[in-house]
Scaffold this motif. Structure first.
Motif, short mmCIF file in Angstrom:
data_model
loop_
_atom_site.label_atom_id
_atom_site.label_comp_id
_atom_site.label_asym_id
_atom_site.label_seq_id
_atom_site.Cartn_x
_atom_site.Cartn_y
_atom_site.Cartn_z
N PRO A 99 1.67 8.25 3.46
CA PRO A 99 2.61 9.05 4.27
C PRO A 99 3.51 9.89 3.38
CG PRO A 99 2.51 6.80 5.06
CD PRO A 99 1.68 6.84 3.82
N PHE A 100 3.91 9.31 2.29
CA PHE A 100 4.78 10.02 1.38
C PHE A 100 4.12 11.30 0.83
CE2 PHE A 100 5.65 10.55 -3.19
CZ PHE A 100 6.94 11.04 -3.10
N GLU A 101 2.82 11.18 0.58
CA GLU A 101 2.11 12.33 0.01
C GLU A 101 1.96 13.47 1.00
OE1 GLU A 101 -0.68 9.97 -3.19
OE2 GLU A 101 -1.36 10.16 -1.14
N PRO B 155 8.53 1.01 7.87
CA PRO B 155 7.06 1.10 7.92
C PRO B 155 6.61 2.52 8.28
CG PRO B 155 7.86 -0.72 9.26
CD PRO B 155 9.06 0.09 8.87
N ALA B 156 5.52 2.94 7.66
CA ALA B 156 4.87 4.22 8.02
C ALA B 156 3.40 3.90 8.26
CB ALA B 156 5.03 5.24 6.90
N ALA C 128 0.82 -1.21 0.00
CA ALA C 128 0.00 0.00 0.00
C ALA C 128 0.85 1.26 0.00
CB ALA C 128 -0.92 0.01 1.22
N GLY C 129 2.16 1.11 -0.09
CA GLY C 129 3.02 2.29 -0.13
C GLY C 129 3.14 2.99 1.21
N ARG C 130 2.76 2.29 2.28
CA ARG C 130 2.85 2.93 3.59
C ARG C 130 4.24 2.66 4.18
NH1 ARG C 130 -2.47 0.88 3.83
NH2 ARG C 130 -2.04 -0.69 5.43
N VAL C 131 5.23 3.17 3.46
CA VAL C 131 6.63 3.00 3.83
C VAL C 131 7.37 4.30 3.55
CG1 VAL C 131 6.69 0.51 3.38
CG2 VAL C 131 7.15 2.10 1.52
N THR D 134 -0.46 3.57 9.39
CA THR D 134 -1.60 4.44 9.70
C THR D 134 -2.08 4.13 11.11
OG1 THR D 134 -3.18 2.82 8.92
CG2 THR D 134 -2.34 4.41 7.28
N ALA D 135 -3.12 4.85 11.51
CA ALA D 135 -3.68 4.60 12.83
C ALA D 135 -4.18 3.15 12.94
CB ALA D 135 -4.83 5.57 13.10
N ALA D 136 -4.80 2.66 11.87
CA ALA D 136 -5.30 1.28 11.89
C ALA D 136 -4.14 0.30 11.96
CB ALA D 136 -6.15 1.02 10.65
N ASP D 137 -3.07 0.61 11.22
CA ASP D 137 -1.88 -0.26 11.28
C ASP D 137 -1.30 -0.25 12.69
OD1 ASP D 137 -2.09 -0.75 8.54
OD2 ASP D 137 -0.92 1.04 8.06
N HIS D 138 -1.30 0.95 13.28
CA HIS D 138 -0.78 1.06 14.65
C HIS D 138 -1.56 0.15 15.59
CE1 HIS D 138 2.44 3.91 14.96
NE2 HIS D 138 1.81 4.83 14.22
N ARG D 139 -2.87 0.20 15.43
CA ARG D 139 -3.71 -0.63 16.31
C ARG D 139 -3.38 -2.11 16.12
NH1 ARG D 139 -7.62 3.21 15.00
NH2 ARG D 139 -8.44 1.95 13.27
#
Lengths: 1054, 57
Positions: free
Chosen positions: B28-30, A184-185, A164-167, A187-192
């Motif tokens: 996050p990148f955006e 990793p970057a 998902a590009g959350r990096v 989201t709030a849901a990922d954090h949970r």
């Protein structure tokens, strides 16, 4: 039974797998105390583990081949001198343990790349058990220990983050060497999800490490590997850098895209620590700007308080704009805490602490992040400048700002530039409502009728009637006062408060508008162009939209008409006028006269039978009485020419009429003379098309289009000829302004008021598509608002109209088929189904349409299908019912209209019914000349007229006045119910004094019943859909057609 | 000594479906402004655009 367990190796070392062998549990002996770390007694050899993995699947076999065999020391629970087996090995319920001690176990070590692949292969959210094929044992059970399953869960999260590009790109050290790493970057849901994994981490997988530490490291390593797998095939567009001799940053970036993240030194002795540390710091600061934490900064713009209402001089109590800084929990958006409270503490900051350990630190990080995203805020953090953005640092709260102060220009800059950037960066941004829905600056038009002296009614009746007008600058439609206008005109670019509302001033536009108002703000002119301009939603005047239209007097009534139709004074019809108008008809005439006065075309769209003809003639009689004797042209369908002539004689005998019709009609000079000698010229659409050049040569005072739906297609030659006639005023008469499509309304209105609704293409785009395809309520309302002044439509059920009409009772008469009809019907169906086997496309549709037509003929009468002039009596269930009905009606002295869509059927019935009933039976159809049709209508309407009138639906369905009938029969069904209703209205109209009985004949169990059901169930929709009903039937499959057309038992007479 | 099950077992659930993410949430990148990190004379953020496109495409 085997149980496979896993251990994450520290320092990015990957995964170690080991296996328990149930066969060895019973043979295990206690380890001797005091000796070196003993070997785990029922841990299987690494070679066995490799074979087990290979026995599960080829992918795992390959991975096992890549793994290294090692020994690992694990601290495990034990009882006495032996380790306690895992619950997976025992199948649940481990024995009691009394100690923990170290054991050496053989392991397979998977490097990070293979570890990621292995965990992906083993991920199974449903099953913790599989089987493997071993040569010496056959198929054996293999359980996945909780440690292994937990790591597959971590890997699954990493895989989804990468996909998902959350990096974010980062830098790390592995065994002392700098590595580029995708981090990793979440989201709030990922954090949970990550928190839940850490909380549920089995101790066996982490050893002495904390679960949080293990999760962070494993997630980072596995995420990095999954990104590299995704990029391994070098997707198109990836940058390529020349790293030979390049700087550290370039080599780091190349390592990000490489299979391995190691950053190669330029020389063996190159010192990487310093540049790596520098880059790591820059990246960390940059990452901070991504805002992936548990709290986020919210910025709320607060406008100045403005003038103090209690201050007699109206001085402002506050002129500063303020941005409140708040902290919000990402997971709990309702938890929104002013930053100032972070220092003083209390329940709200305590609630924030549930989301992050140090809310104040998080707030400061967010503030820095916001400053990076928004240049004005950054400069405000650097220095305090009173004219721009001033940072307030309440000393009692500490150094961090809790609010910002802005001047007016700074506030506008915040609204226009900073706020969108901050919102895009994930910050909460709360702006005043007026910025979301800014007050609309526009022009207001006030129109009032001109003074009587300005309008010479005798000579300048219509299109150039003058009105007085005034343009004003308006805010949300409310005109500005002179003082407010002066304030606005004096404003520089920026935010201006007018009437308590802030607007963004555009000095150039305002100057242009003020200039326009000075030059052309007031005056007088023709009403039509002004009203059309004001009603056009897209119109701009001096660059501004028209925000409001106010009109007084009759004009105001026209524009705001609700239930009350505006009138223009009392109507005094000439004494010779042959009818007394009903109140709603008087209102209609007054409305026509008002529109005429202002040069605005009218569409009188009353329901059939409400007296459009008499209202039109009343208007003409009034005008003639007032001395207006320039000719009026009335165009109608050919079938109604005689009717109009008769109605003129009846109601408005004072009007001199010339009928431009027939082969001997005058042309050239003779036509000019005939027109000059007439008040009203009546012609048909067909003659209009042929005589257009001559009729265009005459300047008509007015052109009236009767049954204006005839020219609903604006592109036809008839419609073009109609529009080309020069006319001072235009009226369209129609009972059905929209039969099928909204474009018909455009065509009719465009005749009455050319250009009112723009081009047909523009109308289609703005109204037809949104309304017909998307049911846009907003566009429907806009169209209604725009057309309402020009369209008057009263329905028979409207209050004030219903009282004028007797009721109408409608019923369906179910008819059986005779045996002969049923046989023919089934033969037609069988023939169709047989023929459809070899037909496709147009031929198939043609066959279906033809068969439906034949089935409807069979339902009427066998002789209609066979065309054999055979005997009529006793062969049709429908005819039998008709005979019974007519017998009763005649006995009761009632007269009946009998409609059929088939002229041939009417011709077949007329002699039969006349003989069978012993009475005169009239028959009107399309092959009769106009004069003969008029004679038939006149005959029927006479007091001693005949009791039965057969009419073809097409020739007799519109325009005729047949109120002598109290009974209406529709012998066969037509797809469009509006056509039937129009035909019914021949009897159910003004002038009718009895209840009208309407009966629709339907053969039960046949295709007629299906049509009837379709019409009844979708009567509203039918107007737009059913005209295509026949075409829809042709698209049914053969099976569907069989079901639709096949006779049911009720169809056949006993 | 405690129940050895506490040692061997964990309290976690493997997801059958990915957790629902807020659809409109930017990557996050955006959310990042210019990085300030120059790579090959270009800003790192610009260089990464095709990388993220490859990951999410």
């Amino acid at each position: 039974m085997f149980a496979v367990h896993a251990r994450w190796l520290p320092d990015g070392g990957g995964v170690a797998l080991w296996v328990e062998d149930a066969r060895a549990v019973g043979r295990a002996r206690e380890a001797a105390p005091g000796r070196a770390v003993p070997t785990h007694p029922f841990a299987g050899p690494a070679e066995l583990l490799a074979r087990l993995l290979g026995g599960i699947g080829p992918g795992l076999e390959w991975l096992a081949g890549q793994a290294a065999e090692r020994w690992l020391t694990l601290t495990l629970p034990g009882l006495g001198g032996t380790p306690v087996p895992s619950p997976e090995l025992l199948g649940g319920g481990a024995r009691h343990a009394d100690c923990r001690r170290d054991w050496r176990v053989p392991v397979l070590v998977f490097e990070p790349a293979q570890a990621a692949q292995l965990l992906g292969e083993l991920f199974d959210p449903r099953w913790a058990l599989t089987s493997a094929e071993l040569p010496e044992l056959g198929r054996v059970d293999v359980a996945y220990g909780a440690s292994l399953r937990w790591l597959t869960g971590v890997h699954d999260l990493a895989w989804r983050l990468a996909g998902a590009g959350r990096v974010l790109p980062g830098l790390t050290w592995v065994r002392g060497a700098a590595h580029a790493q995708w981090q990793p970057a979440p989201t709030a849901a990922d954090h949970r999800e990550a928190r839940a994994l850490a909380a549920g981490c089995p101790p066996v997988v982490r050893g002495e490490r904390s679960a949080d530490e293990l999760l962070v490291e494993a997630l980072a390593v596995l995420t990095d590997r999954e990104v590299r797998v995704a990029l391994a095939e070098r997707p198109a567009g990836l940058p390529r850098l020349d790293v030979d001799g390049a700087g550290f940053a370039e080599r780091w970036f190349a390592a990000l895209l490489a299979a391995d993240g190691r950053i190669p030194p330029r020389a063996p002795d190159e010192e990487l620590n310093a540049p790596a540390a520098e880059l790591a710091a820059e990246l960390a600061a940059w990452h901070g700007a991504a805002g992936t934490g548990a709290l986020r900064l919210c910025l709320r713009l607060v406008e100045p308080l403005g003038p103090d209402p209690l201050d007699p001089q109206g001085r402002a109590v506050g002129e500063h704009w303020r941005v409140d800084l708040l902290v919000q929990a990402v997971d709990e958006p309702s938890l929104l805490v002013p930053a100032a409270e972070l220092r003083v503490g209390g329940p709200a900051p305590a609630a924030l602490a549930r989301h992050t350990a140090d809310p104040r630190a998080a707030y400061l990080a967010e503030l820095q992040r916001a400053a990076r995203c928004c240049a004005p805020l950054a400069s405000a953090l650097r220095e305090v400048r009173p004219t721009e953005l001033r940072l307030v640092e309440p000393t009692e709260l500490g150094p961090e700002p809790t609010e910002l102060r802005l001047d007016r220009a700074g506030a506008l800059d915040f609204l226009r530039t900073a706020a969108p950037a901050l919102a895009a960066a994930g910050f909460g941004v709360l702006l005043p409502g007026w910025w979301q829905r800014p007050p609309r600056l526009g022009l207001a038009l006030t129109v009032r009728p001109g003074t009587p002296s300005a309008v010479d009614r005798a000579t300048r009746l219509d299109h150039d009637a003058l009105v007085a007008f005034q343009w004003q600058l308006a805010l949300d439609g409310e005109p500005l006062t002179a003082a407010e206008l002066a304030d606005l005109a004096a404003a520089k670019r920026g935010l201006v408060r007018i009437r308590g509302q802030w607007i963004e001033a555009d000095p150039e536009r305002i100057a242009a508008a003020v200039g326009f108002l000075e030059r052309e703000g007031t005056g007088s002119g023709p009403a039509g162009p002004l009203l059309r301009l004001a009603l056009d939603p897209g119109a701009l005047v001096a660059g501004l939209p028209i925000g409001a239209l106010r009109a007084t007097g009759v004009l105001g009534d026209l524009l705001q008409q609700g239930d009350d139709v505006p009138g223009d004074g009392e109507l005094r019809l000439p004494e010779a006028f042959g009818a007394t108008l009903r109140p709603y008809q008087e209102r209609g005439v007054a409305w026509l006269r008002s529109l005429t006065r202002f040069g605005l075309g009218a569409v009188l769209a009353d329901d059939m039978g409400l007296g459009k003809t008499v209202q039109t003639l009343a208007l003409l009689a009034l005008e003639q009485d007032a001395g207006q004797d320039d000719p009026v042209l009335l165009v109608c369908p050919m079938s109604l020419v005689a009717n109009w002539r008769r109605e003129v004689v009846r109601f408005a005998p004072m009007l001199r009429v010339h009928v431009q019709h027939g082969a001997g009609r005058p042309t050239g000079e003779a036509l000019q003379l005939a027109v000059a000698d007439a008040d009203l010229v009546i012609t048909s659409y067909g003659v209009l098309q042929r005589d257009a050049p001559q009729l265009r040569a005459i300047q008509w005072r007015r052109v009236i289009a009767d049954e204006a739906q005839t020219v609903k297609n604006g592109a036809t030659a008839q419609a073009r000829a109609l529009r080309s006639l020069p006319a001072g005023h235009r009226i369209a008469l129609t009972g059905t302004p929209v039969e099928n499509r909204l474009s018909e309304l455009h065509a009719i209105l465009d005749f009455a008021n050319p250009g009112l609704l723009g081009s047909a293409a523009a109308f289609r785009e703005r109204y037809a598509v949104p309304v017909e395809q998307h049911r846009s309520e907003q566009r429907i309302a806009e169209l209604r608002r725009r057309t309402a002044p020009f369209v008057l439509r009263r329905r028979k059920g409207d209050p004030g109209v219903a009282a004028e009409l007797p009721p109408k009772q409608e019923s369906t008469v179910w008819c059986p088929l005779t045996a002969e009809q049923a046989g023919l019907y089934q033969a037609v169906v069988a023939d169709l189904l047989h023929r459809l086997r070899g037909l496709k496309g147009v031929e198939r549709k043609g066959a279906v349409l033809g068969a439906i037509g034949r089935l409807k003929q069979v339902c009427n009468h066998p002789a209609q299908l066979l065309h054999d002039r055979s005997v009529v009596a006793g062969r049709s269930g429908k005819l039998a019912r008709l005979e019974e009905l007519l017998d009763r009606s005649l006995a009761a002295g009632e007269r009946t209209l009998v409609f059929t869509q088939y002229a041939e059927f009417g011709a077949l019935l007329q002699p039969h019914l006349a003989a069978r009933l012993g009475t005169e039976v009239l028959h009107l159809h399309g092959r009769l000349r106009a004069r003969r049709r008029a004679e038939l209508v006149e005959r029927f309407q006479q007091d001693d007229g005949p009791g039965v009138f057969l009419l073809s639906l097409k020739a007799g369905g519109t325009g005729l006045n047949l109120t002598a009938a109290g009974q209406v029969v529709h012998l066969d069904r037509w797809w469009n119910p509006a056509v039937e209703e129009q035909a019914t209205d021949r009897a159910h109209r003004i002038g009718q004094h009895r209840t009208v009985q309407v009966r629709r004949f339907v053969c039960a169990g046949t295709v007629e019943q299906r049509i009837d059901e379709m019409i009844d169930s979708k009567r509203e929709l039918a107007r737009s859909v059913l005209p295509r009903g026949e075409r829809r039937l042709t698209e049914l499959s053969t099976d569907e057609l069989r079901e639709l057309l096949t006779l049911t038992e009720e169809a056949i007479a006993e | 000594m405690t129940d050895p099950d506490d040692f061997w077992s964990g309290d976690f659930t493997l997801r059958r479906e990915p957790a629902e993410q807020a659809g409109a949430e930017p990557l996050p990148f955006e959310r990042l402004a210019a990085s300030g990190v120059t790579v090959g004379d270009r800003d790192l953020a610009q260089l990464l655009v095709p990388v993220y496109r490859a990951l999410t495409g």
